[in-house]
Design a protein around this motif. Structure first.
Motif, PDB file in Angstrom:
ATOM      1  N   TYR A  84       0.828  -1.212   0.000  1.00 26.76           N
ATOM      2  CA  TYR A  84       0.000   0.000   0.000  1.00 26.76           C
ATOM      3  C   TYR A  84       0.859   1.257   0.000  1.00 26.76           C
ATOM      4  O   TYR A  84       0.528   2.251  -0.642  1.00 26.76           O
ATOM      5  CB  TYR A  84      -0.943   0.002   1.206  1.00 26.76           C
ATOM      6  N   THR A 107      -5.808   2.260  -2.547  1.00 26.56           N
ATOM      7  CA  THR A 107      -6.774   2.464  -1.464  1.00 26.56           C
ATOM      8  C   THR A 107      -7.013   1.161  -0.729  1.00 26.56           C
ATOM      9  O   THR A 107      -7.322   0.140  -1.341  1.00 26.56           O
ATOM     10  CB  THR A 107      -8.106   2.995  -2.016  1.00 26.56           C
ATOM     11  N   CYS A 108      -6.866   1.189   0.575  1.00 26.18           N
ATOM     12  CA  CYS A 108      -7.061  -0.019   1.378  1.00 26.18           C
ATOM     13  C   CYS A 108      -8.551  -0.382   1.407  1.00 26.18           C
ATOM     14  O   CYS A 108      -9.394   0.463   1.730  1.00 26.18           O
ATOM     15  CB  CYS A 108      -6.562   0.231   2.795  1.00 26.18           C
ATOM     16  N   PRO A 109      -8.902  -1.613   1.089  1.00 30.15           N
ATOM     17  CA  PRO A 109     -10.322  -1.995   1.089  1.00 30.15           C
ATOM     18  C   PRO A 109     -10.921  -2.077   2.488  1.00 30.15           C
ATOM     19  O   PRO A 109     -12.141  -2.061   2.635  1.00 30.15           O
ATOM     20  CB  PRO A 109     -10.300  -3.372   0.417  1.00 30.15           C
ATOM     21  N   CYS A 143      -9.953   0.058   5.399  1.00 35.50           N
ATOM     22  CA  CYS A 143     -10.170   1.360   6.045  1.00 35.50           C
ATOM     23  C   CYS A 143     -10.454   2.471   5.031  1.00 35.50           C
ATOM     24  O   CYS A 143     -10.672   3.621   5.425  1.00 35.50           O
ATOM     25  CB  CYS A 143      -8.972   1.740   6.899  1.00 35.50           C
ATOM     26  N   SER A 144     -10.404   2.149   3.736  1.00 28.52           N
ATOM     27  CA  SER A 144     -10.645   3.142   2.666  1.00 28.52           C
ATOM     28  C   SER A 144      -9.710   4.341   2.807  1.00 28.52           C
ATOM     29  O   SER A 144     -10.112   5.499   2.625  1.00 28.52           O
ATOM     30  CB  SER A 144     -12.107   3.601   2.680  1.00 28.52           C
ATOM     31  N   GLY A 145      -8.448   4.055   3.160  1.00 23.91           N
ATOM     32  CA  GLY A 145      -7.482   5.136   3.296  1.00 23.91           C
ATOM     33  C   GLY A 145      -7.699   5.974   4.529  1.00 23.91           C
ATOM     34  O   GLY A 145      -7.248   7.123   4.594  1.00 23.91           O
ATOM     35  N   GLU A 175     -10.248   7.420   5.492  1.00 21.18           N
ATOM     36  CA  GLU A 175     -11.112   8.568   5.225  1.00 21.18           C
ATOM     37  C   GLU A 175     -12.568   8.124   5.345  1.00 21.18           C
ATOM     38  O   GLU A 175     -12.937   7.043   4.920  1.00 21.18           O
ATOM     39  CB  GLU A 175     -10.839   9.121   3.825  1.00 21.18           C
ATOM     40  N   GLY A 176     -13.376   8.998   5.892  1.00 22.26           N
ATOM     41  CA  GLY A 176     -14.782   8.665   6.065  1.00 22.26           C
ATOM     42  C   GLY A 176     -15.006   7.794   7.291  1.00 22.26           C
ATOM     43  O   GLY A 176     -14.119   7.625   8.141  1.00 22.26           O
ATOM     44  N   LEU A 186     -15.252   4.663   9.586  1.00 23.81           N
ATOM     45  CA  LEU A 186     -14.544   3.398   9.649  1.00 23.81           C
ATOM     46  C   LEU A 186     -15.513   2.247   9.901  1.00 23.81           C
ATOM     47  O   LEU A 186     -16.534   2.415  10.574  1.00 23.81           O
ATOM     48  CB  LEU A 186     -13.491   3.433  10.752  1.00 23.81           C
ATOM     49  N   CYS A 236      -4.592   0.574  11.002  1.00 22.87           N
ATOM     50  CA  CYS A 236      -5.330  -0.405  10.196  1.00 22.87           C
ATOM     51  C   CYS A 236      -4.474  -1.672  10.051  1.00 22.87           C
ATOM     52  O   CYS A 236      -3.326  -1.589   9.594  1.00 22.87           O
ATOM     53  CB  CYS A 236      -5.632   0.178   8.812  1.00 22.87           C
ATOM     54  N   CYS A 270      -3.405  -2.078   6.044  1.00 26.64           N
ATOM     55  CA  CYS A 270      -2.454  -1.214   5.345  1.00 26.64           C
ATOM     56  C   CYS A 270      -1.492  -0.493   6.295  1.00 26.64           C
ATOM     57  O   CYS A 270      -0.525   0.115   5.847  1.00 26.64           O
ATOM     58  CB  CYS A 270      -3.195  -0.181   4.495  1.00 26.64           C
TER      59      CYS A 270
END
Length: 277
Positions: free
Chosen positions: A212, A218-220, A222-224, A226-227, A229, A239, A242
């Motif tokens: 990563y 983009t980590c599946p 934690c989605s990076g 962002e947003g 969790l 995470c 990643c």
């Protein structure tokens, strides 16, 4: 009716005595038998490969590789062998079952058994083999590999296009494949990586984080970071997929038991001080 087609692959280095014994048993079973050098070490352009394609489908293929590894290796070259036809010479019971099956098929044939020996130059090699039954074409191996071993065709299928670019002894791409689809047939330190039956590769967390970091994917999980969790990451600082630092949720009033205990202790001490003469 065509006799059963059987292939015996020489171990590497050759074990002439073991091959001679198996060859004699195949002859007794009435099979048309072809002896070849070790398939993993055959160069890509070897003349042995088209000869094997001509024999396909092959009833039984004996080698010193695990069946899953051999099946994936042959599939890559368009050679068809039934699922139970790839036989590891180290598995005596599997060899006996295969010979019995060959005899049952060849028993109806009036054609005498023959043996063909295919010679081929060998070069000691090291490269990955993709198990297409597991591969999801996610491309993680392609993005992770530093040596240009993999590519992706127009249909999105990931393939090993430059096998000899692989670094000898390195199985790192196998450890990051989320589908456990990459096999190194000669790797001896981990049965899962060499395709042993019933084994599945354990993902290497450090290698996944390196993936990563290097690719910026983009980590599946934690989605990076962002947003919002997912619930399984609640209370975790990083995470596990990643390695990114995760934002910490603000604590609600009254949900700080340790601080509350300290405040109570301070209040108690203050009260004691006021009562003191």
């Amino acid at each position: 009716m065509r006799n059963a087609q059987v292939v015996i692959a020489q171990p590497f280095p050759e074990d002439a005595e073991a091959v001679a014994g198996l060859l004699a048993q195949c002859r007794q079973s009435g099979a048309q038998t072809t002896v070849i050098p070790h398939p993993y070490h055959l160069p890509e352009g070897s003349a042995v490969w088209p000869e094997l394609q001509r024999l396909s489908p092959i009833a039984a293929f004996f080698s010193c590789l695990h069946p899953r590894a051999l099946r994936a290796l042959l599939h890559h070259r368009g050679i068809s062998v039934p699922e139970d036809g790839c036989v590891n010479l180290a598995d005596e019971s599997a060899v006996e079952r295969a010979l019995a099956a060959i005899g049952a098929v060849a028993g109806d044939s009036a054609v005498a058994s023959e043996t063909t020996v295919l010679e081929g130059r060998l070069a000691e090699r090291w490269y990955p083999v993709i198990d297409l039954e597991r591969c999801r074409n996610c491309g993680h191996c392609l993005q992770f590999c530093l040596f240009g071993v993999y590519s992706q065709d127009g249909a999105g299928q990931v393939t090993v296009t430059n096998p000899d670019n692989c670094k000898p002894g390195c199985p790192a791409c196998s450890r990051i494949c989320p589908a456990g689809a990459i096999v190194f047939p000669l790797y001896t330190d981990d049965p899962a990586i060499c395709g042993a039956p019933g084994k599945f590769v354990t993902l290497d967390a450090e290698a996944r984080r390196m993936y990563y970091s290097r690719t910026g994917a983009t980590c599946p999980l934690c989605s990076g970071a962002e947003g919002e969790l997912p619930p399984e990451l609640a209370g975790q600082k990083t995470c596990p997929e990643c390695g990114r630092a995760l934002p910490q949720a603000p604590q609600a009033p009254g949900s700080q038991p340790v601080l509350d205990e300290i405040d109570a202790l301070i209040a108690q001490l203050d009260e004691s001080a006021r009562r003191s003469p």
